[in-house]
Design a protein around this motif. Structure first.
Motif, PDB file in Angstrom:
ATOM      1  N   SER A  90       0.862  -1.174   0.000  1.00 32.15           N
ATOM      2  CA  SER A  90       0.000   0.000   0.000  1.00 32.15           C
ATOM      3  C   SER A  90       0.899   1.225   0.000  1.00 32.15           C
ATOM      4  O   SER A  90       2.072   1.147   0.372  1.00 32.15           O
ATOM      5  N   TYR A  91       0.333   2.351  -0.428  1.00 32.81           N
ATOM      6  CA  TYR A  91       0.968   3.633  -0.137  1.00 32.81           C
ATOM      7  C   TYR A  91       0.327   4.181   1.137  1.00 32.81           C
ATOM      8  O   TYR A  91      -0.899   4.114   1.310  1.00 32.81           O
ATOM      9  N   ARG A  92       1.174   4.721   2.009  1.00 33.91           N
ATOM     10  CA  ARG A  92       0.647   5.377   3.201  1.00 33.91           C
ATOM     11  C   ARG A  92       0.966   6.865   3.123  1.00 33.91           C
ATOM     12  O   ARG A  92       2.100   7.261   2.812  1.00 33.91           O
ATOM     13  N   LEU A  93      -0.051   7.682   3.371  1.00 32.10           N
ATOM     14  CA  LEU A  93       0.135   9.128   3.382  1.00 32.10           C
ATOM     15  C   LEU A  93       0.820   9.535   4.670  1.00 32.10           C
ATOM     16  O   LEU A  93       0.341   9.246   5.767  1.00 32.10           O
ATOM     17  N   THR A  94       1.961  10.191   4.538  1.00 30.50           N
ATOM     18  CA  THR A  94       2.715  10.652   5.695  1.00 30.50           C
ATOM     19  C   THR A  94       3.090  12.117   5.496  1.00 30.50           C
ATOM     20  O   THR A  94       3.007  12.655   4.385  1.00 30.50           O
ATOM     21  N   THR A  95       3.502  12.746   6.568  1.00 28.67           N
ATOM     22  CA  THR A  95       3.897  14.154   6.517  1.00 28.67           C
ATOM     23  C   THR A  95       5.286  14.325   7.137  1.00 28.67           C
ATOM     24  O   THR A  95       5.555  13.802   8.222  1.00 28.67           O
ATOM     25  N   LEU A  96       6.152  15.037   6.437  1.00 34.58           N
ATOM     26  CA  LEU A  96       7.483  15.374   6.939  1.00 34.58           C
ATOM     27  C   LEU A  96       7.523  16.873   7.212  1.00 34.58           C
ATOM     28  O   LEU A  96       7.295  17.687   6.314  1.00 34.58           O
ATOM     29  N   THR A  97       7.794  17.244   8.456  1.00 33.35           N
ATOM     30  CA  THR A  97       7.875  18.650   8.835  1.00 33.35           C
ATOM     31  C   THR A  97       9.341  19.054   8.991  1.00 33.35           C
ATOM     32  O   THR A  97      10.105  18.389   9.690  1.00 33.35           O
ATOM     33  N   GLN A  98       9.716  20.124   8.316  1.00 34.40           N
ATOM     34  CA  GLN A  98      11.091  20.645   8.397  1.00 34.40           C
ATOM     35  C   GLN A  98      11.054  22.142   8.699  1.00 34.40           C
ATOM     36  O   GLN A  98      10.135  22.850   8.263  1.00 34.40           O
ATOM     37  N   HIS A  99      12.082  22.611   9.436  1.00 33.09           N
ATOM     38  CA  HIS A  99      12.120  24.025   9.842  1.00 33.09           C
ATOM     39  C   HIS A  99      13.499  24.617   9.554  1.00 33.09           C
ATOM     40  O   HIS A  99      14.522  23.991   9.811  1.00 33.09           O
ATOM     41  N   SER A 100      13.493  25.811   8.987  1.00 29.72           N
ATOM     42  CA  SER A 100      14.733  26.546   8.745  1.00 29.72           C
ATOM     43  C   SER A 100      14.782  27.731   9.704  1.00 29.72           C
ATOM     44  O   SER A 100      13.925  28.627   9.650  1.00 29.72           O
ATOM     45  N   LYS A 101      15.776  27.740  10.595  1.00 25.39           N
ATOM     46  CA  LYS A 101      15.923  28.840  11.543  1.00 25.39           C
ATOM     47  C   LYS A 101      16.295  30.127  10.812  1.00 25.39           C
ATOM     48  O   LYS A 101      15.807  31.222  11.139  1.00 25.39           O
ATOM     49  N   GLU A 102      17.165  30.006   9.784  1.00 20.85           N
ATOM     50  CA  GLU A 102      17.608  31.192   9.063  1.00 20.85           C
ATOM     51  C   GLU A 102      16.448  31.891   8.353  1.00 20.85           C
ATOM     52  O   GLU A 102      16.348  33.118   8.337  1.00 20.85           O
ATOM     53  N   LEU A 103      15.557  31.093   7.750  1.00 20.80           N
ATOM     54  CA  LEU A 103      14.412  31.670   7.033  1.00 20.80           C
ATOM     55  C   LEU A 103      13.202  31.859   7.941  1.00 20.80           C
ATOM     56  O   LEU A 103      12.218  32.476   7.541  1.00 20.80           O
ATOM     57  N   ASP A 104      13.291  31.287   9.133  1.00 24.52           N
ATOM     58  CA  ASP A 104      12.152  31.292  10.048  1.00 24.52           C
ATOM     59  C   ASP A 104      10.900  30.772   9.352  1.00 24.52           C
ATOM     60  O   ASP A 104       9.832  31.371   9.372  1.00 24.52           O
ATOM     61  N   ARG A 105      11.090  29.615   8.740  1.00 21.24           N
ATOM     62  CA  ARG A 105       9.999  29.038   7.964  1.00 21.24           C
ATOM     63  C   ARG A 105       9.881  27.543   8.242  1.00 21.24           C
ATOM     64  O   ARG A 105      10.910  26.844   8.315  1.00 21.24           O
TER      65      ARG A 105
END
Length: 338
Positions: A90-105
């Motif tokens: 199966s394909y499973r829907l997942t989420t990867l969260t990443q943060h850039s301190k320099e861009l504050d994003r």
């Protein structure tokens, strides 16, 4: 209504083949191929003939028969333990969260990850009703009778159960999801891949499919919007599954992106609420509408009927249902409210 659901027999090959030609593609469990259907019927015959009540990799095929004419007008299947002969992908829907301190994003990327999480679960599938019979609740009879069969043979099924819904298929018989994802790696049309899977299994996916997650943002619009969406003809089936307690848990089909619904077997409404009782009479005119079932394994039959319980927990059913189920006083009948 004089329709009953019963165990499939080798003589049902031709009506199953004729129905398979009407599915319109993307229906892996009912391929329009006589050899594949013969193999299914042979596996089902072995499963129906095995008397031991334990969990093994088996497949049961049931057919809907007109009790007056004997014509086969629908079918459904139960797989007791998927992923035993080849991996169940199966394909499973997942989420990867990443943060850039320099861009504050912070960026959250949705991905499709190839998994075998559902391996070992039971599956209900292969449900198809002839277009000429899509009225009068026969689809509901097909769907819910499967759960009565499970309740009557509970030890032969796993504690988790799934149902795959066919995804979006375009007017050409192709799959936008397949074209946008797997088709890029295989050089095969959706029709060819789906047919190959139905006949030979999906080991070729393991052999050729990249194992890295697919970023959804990199897919084209057609493929993205097809993820987790059932085919228009499957929306009623999805509602029936939801009414039974199935839920979408983030899994989608690797071929067409259709949703995979899951539940704990004992929590499925028609399994949880199924009751077994001795029959004490057939002269019932008024009572509760129900789905009734009798017999074990190859003797299994189910139909619509009317039931009423007495103070001792015994059961009375209507005469027509008794004829369809071929039961006499003192026999055990399983039932669930319609």
């Amino acid at each position: 209504m004089s329709f009953l659901l019963r165990a499939a027999r080798p003589a049902d090959l031709e009506p199953l083949y004729e129905m398979a030609k009407l599915t319109g593609g993307g229906f892996t469990n009912l391929p329009p191929d006589r050899n594949a259907l013969t193999t299914k019927l042979e596996r089902a015959a072995d499963a129906f003939a095995r008397p031991e009540d334990d969990l093994r990799d088996e497949q049961f095929v049931l057919v809907l028969e007109n009790g007056e004419t004997g014509a086969v007008r629908g079918t459904c299947q139960l797989m007791t333990q998927v992923g035993q002969r080849w991996p169940f992908y199966s394909y499973r829907l997942t989420t990867l969260t990443q943060h850039s301190k320099e861009l504050d994003r912070t960026v959250r990327a949705e991905m499709l990850s190839l998994v075998t999480d559902l391996e070992g679960a039971s599956e209900v599938g292969g449900l198809f009703l002839h277009p000429g019979e899509r009225a009068g609740g026969l689809g509901l009879l097909l769907a819910r009778s499967r759960y009565l069969f499970i309740a009557m043979h509970r030890a032969r099924f796993a504690d988790r159960i799934l149902a795959e819904l066919r995804g979006i298929i375009d007017e050409r018989g192709g799959s936008p999801f397949w074209d946008g994802v797997a088709g890029r790696f295989f050089g095969m049309s959706f029709q060819d891949a789906d047919y190959f899977n139905a006949i030979h299994g999906n080991q070729f996916i393991a052999d050729l499919m990249p194992k890295h997650p697919v970023y959804i943002a990199m897919l084209d619009d057609d493929a993205r919007t097809a993820i987790g969406v059932p085919h228009p003809t499957g929306r009623a089936a999805m509602r029936m599954l939801e009414n039974e307690g199935f839920r979408a848990a983030g899994y989608v089909d690797i071929f067409d992106g259709g949703p995979t619904m899951t539940a704990q077997t004992d929590d499925v409404v028609s399994i949880r609420d199924a009751k077994a009782a001795k029959v004490t009479g057939f002269d019932l005119d008024k009572g509760e509408k129900a789905i009734l079932a009798s017999g074990r394994l190859q003797e299994f039959r189910s139909c619509y009927g009317i039931r009423a319980f007495d103070d001792n927990g015994n059961l009375r059913i209507d005469a027509q249902a008794a004829d369809l189920l071929d039961v006499s006083e003192g026999d055990t009948v399983w039932s669930v409210a319609r």
